[in-house]
Design a protein around this motif. Sequence first.
Motif, short mmCIF file in Angstrom:
data_model
loop_
_atom_site.label_atom_id
_atom_site.label_comp_id
_atom_site.label_asym_id
_atom_site.label_seq_id
_atom_site.Cartn_x
_atom_site.Cartn_y
_atom_site.Cartn_z
N SER A 21 38.02 8.29 57.57
CA SER A 21 39.01 8.85 56.93
C SER A 21 38.63 10.16 56.30
O SER A 21 37.35 10.13 55.88
CB SER A 21 40.20 8.06 56.24
N VAL A 23 39.14 11.18 53.24
CA VAL A 23 38.57 10.47 52.04
C VAL A 23 37.53 9.67 52.06
O VAL A 23 36.40 10.29 51.30
CB VAL A 23 39.70 9.75 51.25
N ARG A 24 37.19 9.10 53.22
CA ARG A 24 35.77 8.43 53.04
C ARG A 24 34.65 9.52 53.49
O ARG A 24 33.62 9.09 53.01
CB ARG A 24 35.96 7.25 54.06
N THR A 27 33.38 11.14 50.44
CA THR A 27 32.24 10.49 50.03
C THR A 27 30.82 10.09 50.53
O THR A 27 30.02 10.12 49.99
CB THR A 27 33.04 8.98 49.23
N TRP A 118 34.22 11.43 42.87
CA TRP A 118 34.92 11.44 44.15
C TRP A 118 35.22 9.78 44.62
O TRP A 118 36.15 9.48 45.21
CB TRP A 118 34.26 12.43 45.17
N ALA A 122 38.66 8.10 45.33
CA ALA A 122 38.84 7.72 46.86
C ALA A 122 39.22 6.09 46.70
O ALA A 122 40.03 5.79 47.69
CB ALA A 122 37.71 7.86 47.83
N LEU A 125 42.93 5.82 45.87
CA LEU A 125 43.98 6.29 46.92
C LEU A 125 43.86 5.66 48.23
O LEU A 125 42.74 5.31 48.75
CB LEU A 125 43.78 7.77 47.28
N ALA A 127 43.40 5.28 51.79
CA ALA A 127 42.86 6.34 52.76
C ALA A 127 43.55 6.72 53.63
O ALA A 127 43.51 7.90 54.32
CB ALA A 127 41.53 5.74 53.40
N ALA A 132 46.58 12.04 50.56
CA ALA A 132 45.42 11.28 49.89
C ALA A 132 43.85 12.65 50.21
O ALA A 132 43.60 12.86 48.97
CB ALA A 132 44.71 10.08 50.19
N THR A 133 44.30 13.31 51.24
CA THR A 133 43.25 14.32 51.23
C THR A 133 43.59 15.53 50.24
O THR A 133 42.73 16.16 49.61
CB THR A 133 43.55 14.90 52.76
N LEU A 136 42.42 15.03 46.81
CA LEU A 136 40.99 14.99 46.71
C LEU A 136 40.41 16.66 46.98
O LEU A 136 39.27 16.77 47.39
CB LEU A 136 40.18 14.04 47.45
N TYR A 139 39.81 18.75 50.69
CA TYR A 139 39.17 19.01 51.59
C TYR A 139 39.65 18.11 52.97
O TYR A 139 40.35 17.16 52.95
CB TYR A 139 37.85 17.82 51.17
#
Length: 141
Positions: A21, A23-24, A27, A118, A122, A125, A127, A132-133, A136, A139
């Motif tokens: 995702s 978010v992942r 990270t 981050w 993450a 939230l 994902a 959620a994007t 953060l 991004y």
Amino acid sequence: MTLQPARARQLYNRDAILSASPVRLLTMIYDRLMLDLHRAEKAQEAADWQAASDSLLHAQDIIAELSATLKSGIWDGAESLRSLYDYVRRALVNANINRNPSLTREAIALVEPLRQSWHQAAASLPAERPEATAALGGYVG
């Protein structure tokens, strides 16, 4: 046909990135940035200038990508973070040119709290939610 361990690992890593995702992915990018910085620092301490340069250049590429993907219209902290990224990028350029491990350590000290933040964000939230994007820093991989 059996895959060699290195090829299997390469395919696994590629699939992990492609299926991550946003978010992942963020990270994972920060984790790789810190890996590059620590490798550069270790190589500089060992006077392995080619390895240090390779790691520093890759770290600079990551910083440039992180900076380019910030969306100022979505998050009011984007410009401040972009300024920090620019500072870190300049420090890494100078660390490479001047073979200065203290500049690499300074970059590590600045990036590590961001990486941790981050990861914490993450983890808090779900994902799969598109917002959620945006939360953060906009991004978008």
